[in-house]
Motif scaffolding. Structure first.
Motif, PDB file in Angstrom:
ATOM      1  N   LEU B 270      -0.307  -7.262  -7.238  1.00 21.34           N
ATOM      2  CA  LEU B 270      -0.319  -8.386  -6.312  1.00 21.34           C
ATOM      3  C   LEU B 270      -1.139  -9.551  -6.878  1.00 21.34           C
ATOM      4  O   LEU B 270      -0.804 -10.715  -6.667  1.00 21.34           O
ATOM      5  CB  LEU B 270      -0.884  -7.961  -4.957  1.00 21.34           C
ATOM      6  N   PRO B 275      -0.704 -13.867  -3.853  1.00 25.22           N
ATOM      7  CA  PRO B 275      -0.281 -14.088  -2.468  1.00 25.22           C
ATOM      8  C   PRO B 275      -0.777 -15.427  -1.967  1.00 25.22           C
ATOM      9  O   PRO B 275      -1.848 -15.872  -2.342  1.00 25.22           O
ATOM     10  CB  PRO B 275      -0.952 -12.940  -1.696  1.00 25.22           C
ATOM     11  N   ALA B 279      -1.131 -15.239   4.201  1.00 24.56           N
ATOM     12  CA  ALA B 279      -0.306 -14.030   4.214  1.00 24.56           C
ATOM     13  C   ALA B 279      -1.125 -12.875   4.758  1.00 24.56           C
ATOM     14  O   ALA B 279      -2.319 -12.784   4.476  1.00 24.56           O
ATOM     15  CB  ALA B 279       0.195 -13.720   2.811  1.00 24.56           C
ATOM     16  N   VAL B 282       1.720  -6.622   3.618  1.00 23.46           N
ATOM     17  CA  VAL B 282       2.587  -6.225   2.507  1.00 23.46           C
ATOM     18  C   VAL B 282       3.563  -5.201   3.056  1.00 23.46           C
ATOM     19  O   VAL B 282       3.140  -4.193   3.622  1.00 23.46           O
ATOM     20  CB  VAL B 282       1.799  -5.526   1.371  1.00 23.46           C
ATOM     21  N   LEU B 296      -2.496  -6.807   4.344  1.00 19.64           N
ATOM     22  CA  LEU B 296      -2.685  -7.298   2.980  1.00 19.64           C
ATOM     23  C   LEU B 296      -4.135  -7.161   2.526  1.00 19.64           C
ATOM     24  O   LEU B 296      -4.411  -6.721   1.417  1.00 19.64           O
ATOM     25  CB  LEU B 296      -2.222  -8.760   2.904  1.00 19.64           C
ATOM     26  N   ILE B 335       5.545  -9.814   0.700  1.00 15.35           N
ATOM     27  CA  ILE B 335       4.315 -10.354   1.289  1.00 15.35           C
ATOM     28  C   ILE B 335       4.692 -11.308   2.420  1.00 15.35           C
ATOM     29  O   ILE B 335       5.582 -12.144   2.255  1.00 15.35           O
ATOM     30  CB  ILE B 335       3.500 -11.152   0.231  1.00 15.35           C
TER      31      ILE B 335
END
Lengths: 254, 336, 484
Positions: B270, B275, B279, B282, B296, B335
């Motif tokens: 990631l 990201p 966000a 996931v 996340l 995401i």
């Protein structure tokens, strides 16, 4: 005996132009085959069932083979797709068989895809006179010599069916025992059944060709038709609305 | 009368054979089921009669002797089956058309002879496995598919190739001058053959390059959604960051004692995709659509969540989570 | 006025054939003439018809000498298909010359191919169906028609092309007596009402000869103006043999259905050893179904079948085949082996105690002039039928069930077959034979006549004759003879 599955009727679906219905079928099948979203697939099946009801059709036959193929799809997917949460586990001797939620979901998607495919096909053939279909395709541009292959093939189906039965009867009368299925017996049965059928069918080609050519078949690149099939405004409307319907169904169920 | 590629008689031969093929397919289906029942397996053994579906196409191709015959016969036979209520619906048209096309290509390349018929019949019969696999059996393991494909191949070689050739010879004896003069195969130009071969290999290349996942290359996975740089990767790309953790799988029914797993931490993957701000989640998505969401923030701080390669697929090892979160066949990290 | 057809010294040899099919044929046909062409099978009649419509030499490999002129133009100078509107040909087999699903489509097929307007197509379809008295069939599906109806539709579909010459090549050969009458009625009507030049190729001379302007006879490829005289054929009559007191085969209240359609209804009769019995009736009246259900190939819905006082109603076909040997009508559905010898021995291997007796089979094959090594599929129709009969005789079932065994055999062969069947009866056996040849049937013991699945006549030939007359079934009373 295997007959055409056309069920004469006068529902809206029966009255649509054959090519309109063919296009609807292709759109529907395309969507079914490219989508693996479970609620959407279930929604499509619902749509199909409503159409069956609207066309005044009962449940299609051959349910045994359909069920067995569905079970087979479900089994393969649940056995081999090991994803998601494990649901249960069976111990068969030393073998451990586990069922996973992902497998079940994949199985359900595949079974729905199968049911949607055959259901829509059946709806199409049950409401479409194959003769009209062939004529409509020819009028829409399919070369007529090729189009008539379909009509001729369909014309001879009952005859082949009858000949097949006669051949089987002749074998029984000669004491050829068709029960039991060793590999050698299978091969002999196939030979004994197919060779007379093929020879008899090819024997008809000569007089069929003479008869058709004697009536100017293939003389001109195009031909005319006693009856014209035309697209009505209704056909256009439905053809336009159908993709919209599928799209909104997809939006609602996602 | 114009001179056509197929004479009227050619077309009628194709029509008549496709018609019987359509009639017989129901019986062949029953025969397949009978074989399955006999051997006590739910499916697969029926492939041993797959060649009988191709038999008609071999006859048509042999009697007419022009490229394109088998595909035309396949299309027509499939349509007849559809109109008489095949239990596969329109799928049968596709299956039958592909069988004819495969036979045509093989006959064109190899030539019409025992070898061409055997090879063409075999491959054409086996092609139905591929179509049904794509449509309905996406999850089935390759070993199993290979097994039934081989079964179909053998059936095609025997029933379509060898038996078909035998019947063709018989027809030539019975109706020597009129029907089956057995037009000599067209002289095919080198250029045409080359074009065909290039197309064929291009198709194969495309398949191997973009669809097929060779076991040695490792499976691919994508990171997408709210990321700065979406990536598609193979695990080997992160080889330098590999680590080994010990984890214990505790499912509702399954239990796997603690053992070592080696793979790449999700947070490392990631990090590369970066990201976006805001966000939160996931979603780990598998090839078949199964998915599990993770917060996340938790994932970015989790050293015990790694992606490992298992057989030919990727698997998530989430040591801090229950068995249901250990996603197999991972294909995407989304995401949001 | 010029002749519409001129044939000048025509000789044609099929590719691979050792003798020419036509030898030095000369012929002139004038517009409006009605020609009857006859001759034994294989004499070249059909080849002549194919020369007239241009299929020979355009479609068949072979060598042609001489000239065929249609309207003063050589057939070889017409492009393929260009003769379609000038010469119309109706062939023997009603099934293999119809190519569409519905009657109206079949008759419209030709005009549509000629690119006529829908109005003109409809006009022609109406006229052509009217000309053969088949307007009521307009919307019917082709496969549901009887043989006679199919042949009338075939004639209409050719008439719709408005040909100048109509050729009918044995249009009644594959029909039951009722169909034969229907088609000959149509020919009479065309003769009366239309101006078309008509050539009929036929064996059944009696009703057509009075219509004909000329009779042509062809033999071995040579064409002559002919006289209708054919020496009357006398067949051996059945010698008096003792008939057993107790019946061998007894059928009581037999009712059978097939796929929801009634085939036989309440049929009862008894047959005694030594009897030879003719079964007659229209196609679809239940003749074949009766033979099939005796053997258990159709399961009866009701009724009882007794063989030598044993109830065999529910025995398997395989067991019953030991007692009863069946030859179906179309020999093409009954040949499975690679050589005549193998084919002849096939039932014996399966059904005869102690297996096949090869010496005996070879003798039988010799007697019927069948070469043991030949491939059965390559035989002529008559030869195929004889081969099937040999295979039955070789395993000696006591009942012979034969569906039209004499069609396609010449007189000499029929005498020989009859002698063998009479022998079989003399040894206490039974023959049940579908046969519409009145000259033969008259020497049998009994006639069973079926109508729509019911046995309506069961009587010795003379009484059956009266009853048929009373029922208005004149077509079964031997107005014609249909043997080559």
């Amino acid at each position: 005996m295997r007959r055409l599955s056309y069920v004469p009727g006068s529902s809206l679906l029966h009255r649509l132009h054959p090519i309109c219905k063919l296009l609807l079928l292709l759109i529907y099948t395309g969507v079914v085959w490219t989508n693996s979203h479970l609620p959407f697939a279930a929604g499509l099946l619902g749509l199909l069932l409503i159409s069956f009801w609207a066309a005044g059709l009962g449940f299609m036959g051959r349910s045994r083979r359909i069920i067995s193929f569905s079970v087979m799809i479900l089994l393969v997917q649940t056995l081999f797709v090991r994803q998601g949460a494990p649901l249960c586990q069976l111990n068969v001797g030393r073998l451990t068989v586990a069922f996973w939620s992902g497998g079940l979901a994949a199985g359900a998607v595949a079974v729905l895809r199968f049911l949607n495919t055959i259901g829509s096909s059946y709806l199409f053939i049950a409401t479409t006179d194959p003769n009209h279909l062939a004529v409509a395709l020819m009028q829409a541009g399919l070369p007529y010599r090729q189009g008539f292959m379909l009509i001729t093939a369909l014309r001879f189906l009952p005859l082949f069916q009858y000949e097949l039965t006669q051949i089987q009867r002749a074998q029984m009368a000669k004491g050829i025992d068709l029960e039991g299925l060793g590999p050698r017996k299978l091969a002999a049965a196939v030979r004994h059944l197919l060779i007379p059928l093929v020879l008899s069918a090819l024997g008809k080609v000569d007089s069929l060709a003479i008869s058709m050519e004697g009536r100017a078949f293939g003389l001109h690149p195009k031909r005319t038709y006693r009856v014209q099939c035309r697209f009505s405004p209704k056909d256009w409307l439905i053809l336009l609305l159908f993709p919209l319907l599928l799209h909104s169904l997809g939006l609602i169920l996602s | 009368m114009k001179s056509y590629r197929f004479s009227n008689r050619d077309l009628l031969v194709i029509a008549v054979l496709s018609g019987i093929g359509g009639v017989m397919s129901t019986y062949i289906g029953y025969l397949g089921n009978l074989l399955n029942n006999l051997l006590g397996v739910p499916f697969g053994a029926g492939q041993f009669v797959a060649g009988l579906h191709v038999f008609w196409l071999v006859l048509a191709a042999g009697l007419v002797g022009r490229p394109g015959t088998a595909a035309l016969a396949g299309l027509l036979k499939g349509t007849v089956e559809l109109l008489t209520g095949s239990t596969h619906g329109v799928a049968i048209v596709l299956v039958s058309l592909i069988q004819g096309a495969v036979l045509d290509v093989v006959l064109y390349v190899v030539g019409e002879g025992s070898l061409g018929y055997a090879l063409g019949g075999g491959l054409a019969a086996a092609s139905n496995v591929a179509v049904f696999q794509i449509l309905y059996f996406s999850g089935a393991p390759w070993g199993y598919l290979l097994f039934i494909s081989v079964l179909a191949l053998i059936s095609g070689i025997l029933f379509a190739g060898s038996f078909g050739k035998g019947v063709l010879d018989l027809i030539r004896v019975v109706q020597p001058t009129r029907l089956a003069a057995g037009r000599a195969p067209n002289k095919r130009s080198l250029a045409l053959s080359a074009v065909l071969l290039v197309l064929f290999s291009a198709g194969a290349l495309y398949y191997f390059a973009s669809v097929y996942q060779p076991p040695w290359a490792g499976p691919e996975c994508r990171v997408e959604g709210a990321v700065e740089s979406p990536i598609s990767f193979q695990l080997s790309r992160f080889a330098s960051q590999e680590k080994t953790i010990s984890a214990e799988l505790k499912g509702q029914v399954t239990y796997v004692a603690p053992q070592d797993y080696t793979g790449v931490p999700i947070k490392a993957i990631l990090a590369e995709a970066r990201p976006k701000e805001g966000a939160e989640t996931v979603r780990v998505v598998a090839t078949d659509g199964y998915e599990v969401p993770f917060p996340l923030a938790d994932v970015l701080n989790d050293d015990d969540m790694i992606l490992i390669q298992e057989d030919d697929t990727l698997r998530l090892i989430a040591a801090n989570y229950a068995g249901g979160y250990w996603v197999r066949q991972v294909s995407r990290l989304v995401i949001e | 006025m010029d002749p519409i057809i001129v044939i000048d010294n025509l000789t044609f040899t099929y590719e691979g054939a050792s003798r020419p099919a036509l030898k030095g044929v000369d012929l002139e046909i004038w517009p409006g003439e009605f020609i009857l062409l006859t001759g034994p099978s294989g004499c070249g009649k059909s080849t002549l018809a194919l020369c007239l419509n241009g299929v020979i030499p355009n479609g068949y490999p072979g060598s042609m000498e001489g000239k065929v002129l249609i309207g003063g133009r050589q057939t070889t100078s017409f492009g393929p298909g260009e003769l379609a509107g000038i010469i119309g040909l109706v062939q023997q087999d009603p099934d293999s010359q119809l190519c569409t699903l519905k009657v109206v489509d079949e008759v419209a097929f030709g005009p549509e191919n000629l690119c006529l307007s829908p109005g003109e197509i409809n006009r022609r379809v109406r006229w052509a169906l009217g000309a053969v008295g088949a307007l009521h069939l307009w919307d019917r599906e082709v496969y549901t028609l009887s043989g006679g109806e199919k042949q009338r539709v075939a004639i209409a579909s050719v008439l719709a092309m408005t040909p100048q010459v109509l050729i009918l090549d044995e249009p009644t050969a594959n029909l039951d007596p009722r169909g034969v009458w229907e088609v000959i009625d149509v020919i009479e009507r065309l003769r009366r009402e239309e101006q078309t030049t008509i050539i009929v190729i036929e064996h059944r001379l009696e009703r057509i000869l009075p219509l004909a302007d000329r009779l042509l006879v062809m033999e071995e490829g040579i064409l002559q103006e002919g006289s209708p005289q054919r020496p009357p054929v006398d067949y051996p009559t059945k010698p008096a043999v003792p008939i057993t007191k107790e019946p061998i085969l007894k059928v009581e209240n037999l009712t059978a259905e097939w796929e929801g359609r009634s085939l036989l209804e309440d049929v009862s009769f008894a047959i005694h050893g030594g009897e030879i019995i003719a079964i007659m009736g229209d196609n679809g009246s239940g003749k074949t179904s009766l033979l099939l259900s005796l053997l258990g190939l159709i399961q009866p819905k009701q009724g009882k079948i007794t063989f030598a006082e044993q109830d065999i109603t529910h025995r398997k076909a395989h067991d019953r085949a030991r007692l009863m040997g069946l030859a179906l009508q179309n020999p093409n559905h009954q040949l499975f082996s690679r050589t005549n010898l193998e084919e002849a021995a096939l039932p014996s291997r399966n059904l005869r105690m102690g297996g096949a007796d090869e010496g005996e089979i070879l003798d039988l094959l010799g007697e019927f002039e069948l070469s043991p090594e030949r491939l059965p599929f390559t035989l002529s129709l008559g030869e195929k039928k004889r081969l099937i009969l040999v295979s039955l005789l070789a395993y000696r079932p006591s009942v012979l069930l034969l569906d039209e065994p004499l069609v396609g055999q010449d007189d000499e062969r029929i005498r020989q077959l009859l002698a063998i069947l009479y022998d079989h009866a003399a040894c206490g056996g039974v023959v049940l034979m579908v046969c519409h040849e009145v000259a033969l049937v008259n020497s049998f013991d009994r006639v069973l006549f079926l109508e729509e699945g019911r046995l309506v006549i069961d009587a010795p030939p003379a009484r059956a004759h009266e009853q048929l007359l009373a029922r208005g079934r004149r077509e079964y009373l031997g107005e014609s003879k249909c043997v080559d």
